[in-house]
Scaffold this active site. Structure first.
Site, PDB file in Angstrom:
ATOM      1  N   THR A 167      -5.408  -7.973  10.407  1.00 19.06           N
ATOM      2  CA  THR A 167      -5.754  -6.668   9.811  1.00 19.06           C
ATOM      3  C   THR A 167      -5.304  -5.512  10.703  1.00 19.06           C
ATOM      4  O   THR A 167      -4.778  -4.510  10.232  1.00 19.06           O
ATOM      5  CB  THR A 167      -7.294  -6.592   9.602  1.00 19.06           C
ATOM      6  OG1 THR A 167      -7.686  -7.695   8.788  1.00 19.06           O
ATOM      7  CG2 THR A 167      -7.703  -5.295   8.955  1.00 19.06           C
ATOM      8  N   ASN A 194      -1.725  -0.163   7.369  1.00 17.23           N
ATOM      9  CA  ASN A 194      -1.234  -1.526   7.651  1.00 17.23           C
ATOM     10  C   ASN A 194      -0.401  -2.130   6.503  1.00 17.23           C
ATOM     11  O   ASN A 194      -0.265  -3.347   6.388  1.00 17.23           O
ATOM     12  CB  ASN A 194      -2.371  -2.442   8.107  1.00 17.23           C
ATOM     13  CG  ASN A 194      -3.441  -2.637   7.065  1.00 17.23           C
ATOM     14  OD1 ASN A 194      -3.322  -2.123   5.943  1.00 17.23           O
ATOM     15  ND2 ASN A 194      -4.480  -3.378   7.411  1.00 17.23           N
ATOM     16  N   ARG A 201       2.653  -7.160   8.913  1.00 13.76           N
ATOM     17  CA  ARG A 201       2.011  -6.084   9.677  1.00 13.76           C
ATOM     18  C   ARG A 201       2.543  -6.026  11.111  1.00 13.76           C
ATOM     19  O   ARG A 201       2.683  -4.947  11.689  1.00 13.76           O
ATOM     20  CB  ARG A 201       0.487  -6.292   9.668  1.00 13.76           C
ATOM     21  CG  ARG A 201      -0.134  -5.959   8.309  1.00 13.76           C
ATOM     22  CD  ARG A 201      -1.552  -6.447   8.198  1.00 13.76           C
ATOM     23  NE  ARG A 201      -2.205  -6.006   6.971  1.00 13.76           N
ATOM     24  CZ  ARG A 201      -3.361  -6.496   6.528  1.00 13.76           C
ATOM     25  NH1 ARG A 201      -3.980  -7.460   7.205  1.00 13.76           N
ATOM     26  NH2 ARG A 201      -3.892  -6.042   5.414  1.00 13.76           N
ATOM     27  N   ARG A 245      -1.866 -14.907   3.876  1.00  9.86           N
ATOM     28  CA  ARG A 245      -2.626 -14.213   4.933  1.00  9.86           C
ATOM     29  C   ARG A 245      -1.907 -14.368   6.269  1.00  9.86           C
ATOM     30  O   ARG A 245      -1.824 -13.441   7.055  1.00  9.86           O
ATOM     31  CB  ARG A 245      -4.047 -14.792   5.058  1.00  9.86           C
ATOM     32  CG  ARG A 245      -4.994 -14.422   3.960  1.00  9.86           C
ATOM     33  CD  ARG A 245      -5.375 -12.976   3.920  1.00  9.86           C
ATOM     34  NE  ARG A 245      -6.238 -12.551   5.009  1.00  9.86           N
ATOM     35  CZ  ARG A 245      -6.842 -11.371   5.078  1.00  9.86           C
ATOM     36  NH1 ARG A 245      -6.674 -10.479   4.115  1.00  9.86           N
ATOM     37  NH2 ARG A 245      -7.598 -11.052   6.104  1.00  9.86           N
ATOM     38  N   HIS A 247      -1.716  -5.496   1.414  1.00  9.01           N
ATOM     39  CA  HIS A 247      -2.993  -6.192   1.179  1.00  9.01           C
ATOM     40  C   HIS A 247      -2.699  -7.618   0.743  1.00  9.01           C
ATOM     41  O   HIS A 247      -1.739  -7.866   0.004  1.00  9.01           O
ATOM     42  CB  HIS A 247      -3.786  -5.497   0.068  1.00  9.01           C
ATOM     43  CG  HIS A 247      -4.919  -6.346  -0.446  1.00  9.01           C
ATOM     44  ND1 HIS A 247      -6.145  -6.406   0.184  1.00  9.01           N
ATOM     45  CD2 HIS A 247      -4.981  -7.208  -1.495  1.00  9.01           C
ATOM     46  CE1 HIS A 247      -6.914  -7.266  -0.469  1.00  9.01           C
ATOM     47  NE2 HIS A 247      -6.238  -7.763  -1.494  1.00  9.01           N
ATOM     48  N   PHE A 307     -15.195   3.620   7.787  1.00  8.44           N
ATOM     49  CA  PHE A 307     -13.818   3.990   7.433  1.00  8.44           C
ATOM     50  C   PHE A 307     -13.566   3.954   5.919  1.00  8.44           C
ATOM     51  O   PHE A 307     -12.457   4.223   5.473  1.00  8.44           O
ATOM     52  CB  PHE A 307     -12.812   3.071   8.149  1.00  8.44           C
ATOM     53  CG  PHE A 307     -12.999   1.604   7.884  1.00  8.44           C
ATOM     54  CD1 PHE A 307     -12.490   1.012   6.725  1.00  8.44           C
ATOM     55  CD2 PHE A 307     -13.701   0.805   8.772  1.00  8.44           C
ATOM     56  CE1 PHE A 307     -12.663  -0.340   6.465  1.00  8.44           C
ATOM     57  CE2 PHE A 307     -13.880  -0.553   8.521  1.00  8.44           C
ATOM     58  CZ  PHE A 307     -13.368  -1.125   7.371  1.00  8.44           C
ATOM     59  N   GLU A 330      -9.788 -10.365  -7.633  1.00 10.84           N
ATOM     60  CA  GLU A 330      -8.865  -9.226  -7.500  1.00 10.84           C
ATOM     61  C   GLU A 330      -7.784  -9.253  -8.584  1.00 10.84           C
ATOM     62  O   GLU A 330      -7.405  -8.208  -9.112  1.00 10.84           O
ATOM     63  CB  GLU A 330      -8.223  -9.243  -6.110  1.00 10.84           C
ATOM     64  CG  GLU A 330      -9.232  -8.928  -5.007  1.00 10.84           C
ATOM     65  CD  GLU A 330      -8.665  -9.104  -3.605  1.00 10.84           C
ATOM     66  OE1 GLU A 330      -7.464  -9.441  -3.464  1.00 10.84           O
ATOM     67  OE2 GLU A 330      -9.417  -8.915  -2.639  1.00 10.84           O
ATOM     68  N   LYS A 335       0.839  -1.197   0.000  1.00 11.14           N
ATOM     69  CA  LYS A 335       0.000   0.000   0.000  1.00 11.14           C
ATOM     70  C   LYS A 335       0.883   1.260   0.000  1.00 11.14           C
ATOM     71  O   LYS A 335       2.093   1.170   0.209  1.00 11.14           O
ATOM     72  CB  LYS A 335      -0.913  -0.052   1.235  1.00 11.14           C
ATOM     73  CG  LYS A 335      -1.890  -1.229   1.210  1.00 11.14           C
ATOM     74  CD  LYS A 335      -2.764  -1.229   2.452  1.00 11.14           C
ATOM     75  CE  LYS A 335      -3.767  -2.360   2.424  1.00 11.14           C
ATOM     76  NZ  LYS A 335      -4.657  -2.356   3.610  1.00 11.14           N
ATOM     77  N   TYR A 357     -12.545  -2.871  -3.030  1.00 15.63           N
ATOM     78  CA  TYR A 357     -13.090  -2.903  -1.666  1.00 15.63           C
ATOM     79  C   TYR A 357     -14.624  -2.852  -1.686  1.00 15.63           C
ATOM     80  O   TYR A 357     -15.222  -2.256  -0.793  1.00 15.63           O
ATOM     81  CB  TYR A 357     -12.538  -1.732  -0.849  1.00 15.63           C
ATOM     82  CG  TYR A 357     -11.090  -1.914  -0.399  1.00 15.63           C
ATOM     83  CD1 TYR A 357     -10.680  -3.067   0.273  1.00 15.63           C
ATOM     84  CD2 TYR A 357     -10.137  -0.923  -0.611  1.00 15.63           C
ATOM     85  CE1 TYR A 357      -9.366  -3.234   0.691  1.00 15.63           C
ATOM     86  CE2 TYR A 357      -8.818  -1.081  -0.186  1.00 15.63           C
ATOM     87  CZ  TYR A 357      -8.442  -2.234   0.462  1.00 15.63           C
ATOM     88  OH  TYR A 357      -7.140  -2.396   0.897  1.00 15.63           O
TER      89      TYR A 357
HETATM   90  P1  DAT Z   1      -7.658  -7.131   5.358  1.00 15.05           P
HETATM   91  O1  DAT Z   1      -6.859  -6.037   4.674  1.00 15.05           O
HETATM   92  O2  DAT Z   1      -6.884  -7.758   6.475  1.00 15.05           O
HETATM   93  O3  DAT Z   1      -8.203  -8.147   4.398  1.00 15.05           O
HETATM   94  P2  DAT Z   1     -10.311  -5.985   5.496  1.00 15.05           P
HETATM   95  O4  DAT Z   1     -10.548  -6.563   4.142  1.00 15.05           O
HETATM   96  O5  DAT Z   1     -11.326  -6.249   6.564  1.00 15.05           O
HETATM   97  O6  DAT Z   1      -8.898  -6.429   6.074  1.00 15.05           O
HETATM   98  O7  DAT Z   1     -10.170  -4.417   5.370  1.00 15.05           O
HETATM   99  C1  DAT Z   1      -9.486  -3.843   4.295  1.00 15.05           C
HETATM  100  C2  DAT Z   1      -8.666  -2.681   4.803  1.00 15.05           C
HETATM  101  O8  DAT Z   1      -9.513  -1.704   5.354  1.00 15.05           O
HETATM  102  C3  DAT Z   1      -7.704  -3.053   5.925  1.00 15.05           C
HETATM  103  O9  DAT Z   1      -6.513  -3.618   5.464  1.00 15.05           O
HETATM  104  C4  DAT Z   1      -7.490  -1.725   6.572  1.00 15.05           C
HETATM  105  C5  DAT Z   1      -8.850  -1.055   6.442  1.00 15.05           C
HETATM  106  N1  DAT Z   1      -9.637  -1.251   7.663  1.00 15.05           N
HETATM  107  C6  DAT Z   1     -10.249  -2.385   8.072  1.00 15.05           C
HETATM  108  N2  DAT Z   1     -10.865  -2.198   9.252  1.00 15.05           N
HETATM  109  C7  DAT Z   1     -10.646  -0.906   9.581  1.00 15.05           C
HETATM  110  C8  DAT Z   1     -11.016  -0.086  10.684  1.00 15.05           C
HETATM  111  N3  DAT Z   1     -11.749  -0.556  11.684  1.00 15.05           N
HETATM  112  N4  DAT Z   1     -10.586   1.207  10.683  1.00 15.05           N
HETATM  113  C9  DAT Z   1      -9.843   1.707   9.677  1.00 15.05           C
HETATM  114  N5  DAT Z   1      -9.467   0.995   8.600  1.00 15.05           N
HETATM  115  C10 DAT Z   1      -9.860  -0.288   8.553  1.00 15.05           C
HETATM  116 MG    MG Z   2      -9.655  -7.998   2.928  1.00 18.76          MG
END
Ligand code: DAT
Ligand code: MG
Length: 201
Positions: free
Chosen positions: A142, A163, A153, A136, A166, A108, A177, A60, A100
């Site tokens: 996350t 973080n 991470r 993963r 991805h 968020f 994706e 990212k 997303y």
């Molecule tokens: P991951 O990236 O582990 O697959 P995700 O798909 O649930 O997690 O979310 C995508 C991204 O969104 C994640 O890497 C960071 C952001 N994110 C997730 N939860 C969040 C939160 N509570 N506050 C801020 N950003 C968040």
């Molecule tokens: Mg995800």
């Protein structure tokens, strides 16, 4: 009978040069990789045991700014996975809204898109046995506050809003994706010379 004769001709029209076929299926390799067809894992592995699994990993904007690209690539190479696609780009809001799509209603979401469009990202496709699940685990939780040391991470980040990386969370998600970020011809089908040292297949 006519269909049997026509099928290879039609395939050649749409996939010129893709003559390499799988013994079991007679389907070109490009198709096996799911660029055109999303297969779910159980069906794919039952019918085609040697179908190779791929996942999408992205460094990212914070990871690129902090010059972590090399270290992240190194972890995947070191583990034994094969790099089959690599791009650096400035992602558009449209692309991220597709990427997303499941998070569009989250509070968020807008700050996530702002962050993801704040600078270039480096997007990769990695291939290998169980690569989705293993990557993963390598990437970690996350929320970096909960990510274990030794994960990307857990080693490089401290807040969920930054973080670093991805990783696709399922085989089906990875296929979706990969198609979103890469054209089929941007992915390399190549043989690693250490193939027999990293896996039996
Ligand atoms: P991951 O990236 O582990 O697959 P995700 O798909 O649930 O997690 O979310 C995508 C991204 O969104 C994640 O890497 C960071 C952001 N994110 C997730 N939860 C969040 C939160 N509570 N506050 C801020 N950003 C968040
Ligand atoms: Mg995800």
């Amino acid at each position: 009978m006519l269909q049997r004769r026509l099928f290879p001709i039609i395939l050649q029209q749409f996939y010129p040069g893709q003559q390499e076929t799988c013994l079991l299926s007679g389907i070109p390799r490009a198709l096996q990789h799911g660029h055109r067809y999303a297969w779910n894992r159980s069906k794919a592995t039952a019918a085609f045991p040697d179908v190779r699994e791929r996942t999408l990993i992205a460094v990212k904007p914070d990871g690129v700014q902090r010059r972590l690209v090399g270290q992240i690539i190194q972890r995947f190479e070191q583990r034994g996975f094969k790099l089959v696609g690599l791009r650096m780009l400035q992602a558009s809001e449209d692309l991220l809204s597709e990427h997303y799509c499941e998070l569009r209603k989250k509070s968020f979401y807008h700050s996530l898109v702002r962050y993801m469009t704040s600078g270039p990202v480096v997007v990769m496709v990695w291939e290998g046995h169980n690569v989705v699940q293993t990557s993963r685990t390598m990437v970690g939780h996350t929320n970096p506050a909960e990510a274990l040391a030794g994960t990307v991470r857990g080693d490089f980040s401290l807040h969920v809003s930054r973080n670093v990386v991805h990783a696709s969370d399922s085989v089906e998600g990875a296929q979706r994706e990969i198609q979103l970020w890469f054209k089929a011809q941007e992915l390399m089908d190549w043989d690693c010379c250490d193939k027999s040292s990293t896996s039996e297949k």
